[in-house]
Write an enzyme that holds these catalytic residues in place. Sequence first.
Site, PDB file in Angstrom:
ATOM      1  N   TYR A 157     -21.444 -59.381  -0.606  1.00  0.00           N
ATOM      2  CA  TYR A 157     -21.259 -59.501  -1.919  1.00  0.00           C
ATOM      3  C   TYR A 157     -20.445 -60.610  -2.420  1.00  0.00           C
ATOM      4  O   TYR A 157     -20.822 -61.586  -3.148  1.00  0.00           O
ATOM      5  CB  TYR A 157     -20.745 -58.149  -2.603  1.00  0.00           C
ATOM      6  CG  TYR A 157     -20.310 -58.327  -4.058  1.00  0.00           C
ATOM      7  CD1 TYR A 157     -21.360 -57.980  -5.002  1.00  0.00           C
ATOM      8  CD2 TYR A 157     -19.137 -58.501  -4.621  1.00  0.00           C
ATOM      9  CE1 TYR A 157     -21.277 -58.104  -6.435  1.00  0.00           C
ATOM     10  CE2 TYR A 157     -18.911 -58.759  -6.003  1.00  0.00           C
ATOM     11  CZ  TYR A 157     -20.021 -58.638  -6.991  1.00  0.00           C
ATOM     12  OH  TYR A 157     -19.609 -58.541  -8.280  1.00  0.00           O
ATOM     13  N   THR A 194     -18.821 -49.101 -13.398  1.00  0.00           N
ATOM     14  CA  THR A 194     -20.191 -49.180 -13.536  1.00  0.00           C
ATOM     15  C   THR A 194     -20.766 -47.894 -12.388  1.00  0.00           C
ATOM     16  O   THR A 194     -20.070 -47.597 -11.364  1.00  0.00           O
ATOM     17  CB  THR A 194     -20.865 -50.468 -13.276  1.00  0.00           C
ATOM     18  OG1 THR A 194     -20.634 -50.718 -11.665  1.00  0.00           O
ATOM     19  CG2 THR A 194     -20.071 -51.464 -13.936  1.00  0.00           C
TER      20      THR A 194
END
Length: 311
Positions: A157, A194
Amino acid sequence: MSKHPAPPRTIVVTGASGGIGRATARMLGARGDRVGLLARGTLGLEGAAREVQRAGGRALPVSVDMADHDAVEKAADEVEATLGPIDAWINVAFTSVFARFEDIEPEEYRRVTEVTYLGYVNGTRAALRRMRPRDRGVIVQVGSALGQRGIPLQSAYCGAKHALEGFHESLRTELMHDRSGIDVTIVEMPAVNTPQFDWVTSRLPNHAQPVPPIYQPEVAARGVLKALDHPQRRARWVGLSTAGTIMANRVAGGLLDRYLARTGVASQQTDEPRDPEQPENLWHPADGPDGRDFGAHGAFDDRAHAHGFIG
């Protein structure tokens, strides 16, 4: 959010089925905008469309894998055919793997890169092809503090977000050279509550968590809307932790290396063991026929800040 004083616009949001994308789409709906919702899932897209419409906007959900360039082009065509010319494009979609570098398989690394980096490239290309003839439009890249400062357990990421930074700067300077009427800007995000931590591919012993301090997705969405409304600025930072991380890395990167080596692994895990049956969205959406609509928020509402710095 109050309604925007400008006429409604056609705006595409990728990764709109959950998290920051979902919260952003909802706020755009409250301003009366026409919102193209792009994501892989179905339940999350349907939920996002309902929220946009209830807020006062118009929604078009389109199921698409952002790593597929041809599919993204077709999705952009569908948005323009249904909602009108695209005024703005907001890239949010991503995926990740939480694991040490050596524990991430080559095909998994490629998949994270294709979605989290090349997905932004594909979305940006689709937007520019439609904005160039009109010489107007806005592209907002949702970045991360981790695009400026890598941390353990998220090499795929972090690498993709670092690539996004270089891509953003190159594209921005090209548009400036051309004296283009198209603006491109980036919003650097902090840790956000999230659903990704409920569906991320993880090889950690315990449940993954965002590195505190944690912010609600609505804080991030307000940063996106600020960038959308004032896109001439090259970058914005959301959260004091983002500002602190970026500045600390610039002036004392070596010290930050040692600090993260000591704290970075533990700070990304809760005290609860990871559920081996936890859904994963790396290859398939977690909100499939047997899944659920995860919404904008993750599991850390009791620890997430509802307000934060937006610079």
